[in-house]
Design an enzyme around this catalytic site. Structure first.
Site, short mmCIF file in Angstrom:
data_model
loop_
_atom_site.label_atom_id
_atom_site.label_comp_id
_atom_site.label_asym_id
_atom_site.label_seq_id
_atom_site.Cartn_x
_atom_site.Cartn_y
_atom_site.Cartn_z
N HIS A 1 -7.16 -6.17 -1.35
CA HIS A 1 -6.08 -5.21 -1.15
C HIS A 1 -5.07 -5.65 -0.10
O HIS A 1 -3.88 -5.34 -0.21
CB HIS A 1 -6.68 -3.87 -0.74
CG HIS A 1 -5.66 -2.80 -0.48
ND1 HIS A 1 -4.89 -2.26 -1.49
CD2 HIS A 1 -5.27 -2.19 0.67
CE1 HIS A 1 -4.09 -1.34 -0.98
NE2 HIS A 1 -4.28 -1.28 0.33
N ASP B 1 0.86 -1.19 0.00
CA ASP B 1 0.00 0.00 0.00
C ASP B 1 0.90 1.24 0.00
O ASP B 1 1.78 1.35 -0.84
CB ASP B 1 -0.96 -0.07 1.19
CG ASP B 1 -1.94 1.10 1.28
OD1 ASP B 1 -2.91 1.13 0.50
OD2 ASP B 1 -1.72 1.98 2.13
#
Length: 326
Positions: A303, A105
């Site tokens: 994610h 991320d």
């Protein structure tokens, strides 16, 4: 597995931030692990023992502003170049001259820029979730402001100090549970549902989060760890990363369009919006990542890639690390 490989050590080391907290396990070549938003060193809990067992010294940090690391009060203290220097300082504080760096991320962007700006320290870079895209194009704040039409993109929503804090901090645990669920493969909204990345005028980001159950990768105990840290620290330090994107664009002007030449790895989630929004960045890897060893998209993965698919990520990471020059 030896006791030396299984022992976990918490440390505080000096950095430009003041101090950086890290958790390390194993002995061997150093692998620095950098988390994203809104997480902590704990997001690497599955990788630390796997890397240690494979013969590496794995060190997962709390990024500046998170957990037990220092939280400077000035918003500008969270610009990318400051975080790069924190990472280099950690490597040297651990008695090493170089390391492999891996991020997820925001940590992916921090790792990529660490390799770009400090190739003398970071000899290889792994990026999870968010593809590498060189600095360039219009000012980021202008780009994000144009997204969403009548709605507001979450990055723009995070810009004003105190605004997102007012939504998150009264119910940190509930907000985190919803945010994690919104981006997880088994709990994310249906493809035809309103996107959780946008805020309606006068609304809140959490209005579109799923409710009712946690993602399969996140236990109640795991959520307690994450929420306990943010309830103690607040979320301003974490959000300040978003508030420096335009400063980063200015600071990194000298690296406009620059490739990362060290050996690299990219792993994305097939259901992660980052891999679809940034599909062109992935297609450009022959130019932007000439040292790319492997690029993989995991079908059906969201994610939170190293937590959703820990065994697969551990295998891909250790195979890649084993391929690197000594």
């Amino acid at each position: 597995m030896s006791q030396q490989a299984t022992a976990v050590t918490h440390r505080l080391v000096t950095s430009p931030a003041g101090r950086i907290h890290l958790v390390e396990q194993g002995t061997g070549p150093l692998v620095l692990l950098v988390h994203g938003f809104p997480e902590s060193w704990y997001s690497w809990r599955h990788q630390l023992p796997a890397l240690a067992a494979a013969g590496y010294r794995a060190a997962a940090i709390d990024v500046r502003g998170y957990g037990r690391s220092s939280r400077p009060g000035d918003t500008e203290a969270y610009r990318m170049l400051e975080l790069v220097e924190d990472n280099a300082a950690v490597v040297h504080a651990l008695g090493e001259q170089s390391a492999v760096i891996v991020g997820h991320d925001w940590g992916s962007a921090i790792a990529a820029n660490s390799a770009l700006v400090r190739p003398d320290v970071f000899r290889a870079v792994g990026m999870l979730g968010v593809p590498y895209a060189p600095r360039g194009g219009p000012r980021p704040g202008e780009v994000f402001a144009q997204l969403g039409g009548d709605e507001e993109f979450y990055v723009s929503y995070f810009q004003e100090p105190g605004r997102a804090e007012a939504e998150i901090e009264p119910d940190v645990r509930g907000w985190l549970a919803g945010f994690y669920a919104a981006l997880s493969a088994d709990t994310m909204p249906a493809p035809d549902a309103p996107g959780p990345y946008f805020v309606s005028r006068g609304g809140r980001l959490r209005d579109r989060f799923p409710t009712g159950r946690l993602p399969v990768w996140l236990s109640e105990d795991d959520l307690d760890v994450y929420s306990g840290e943010f309830e103690r620290t607040g979320v301003s330090g974490a959000l300040n990363r978003y508030r420096n994107m335009d400063r980063d664009w200015e600071d990194l002007a000298g690296f406009d369009g620059a490739p990362i030449t060290q050996p690299s790895l990219f792993i994305g989630g097939g259901l992660d919006a980052s891999t679809t929004w940034m599909a062109d960045a992935i297609k450009a890897y022959p130019t932007t990542l000439p040292g790319l060893v492997s690029s993989r998209i995991l079908d059906g993965c969201g994610h939170w890639i190293q937590q959703e698919r820990p065994a697969e990520i551990n295998r891909l990471l250790t195979d890649w690390l084993a391929s690197l020059p000594a």
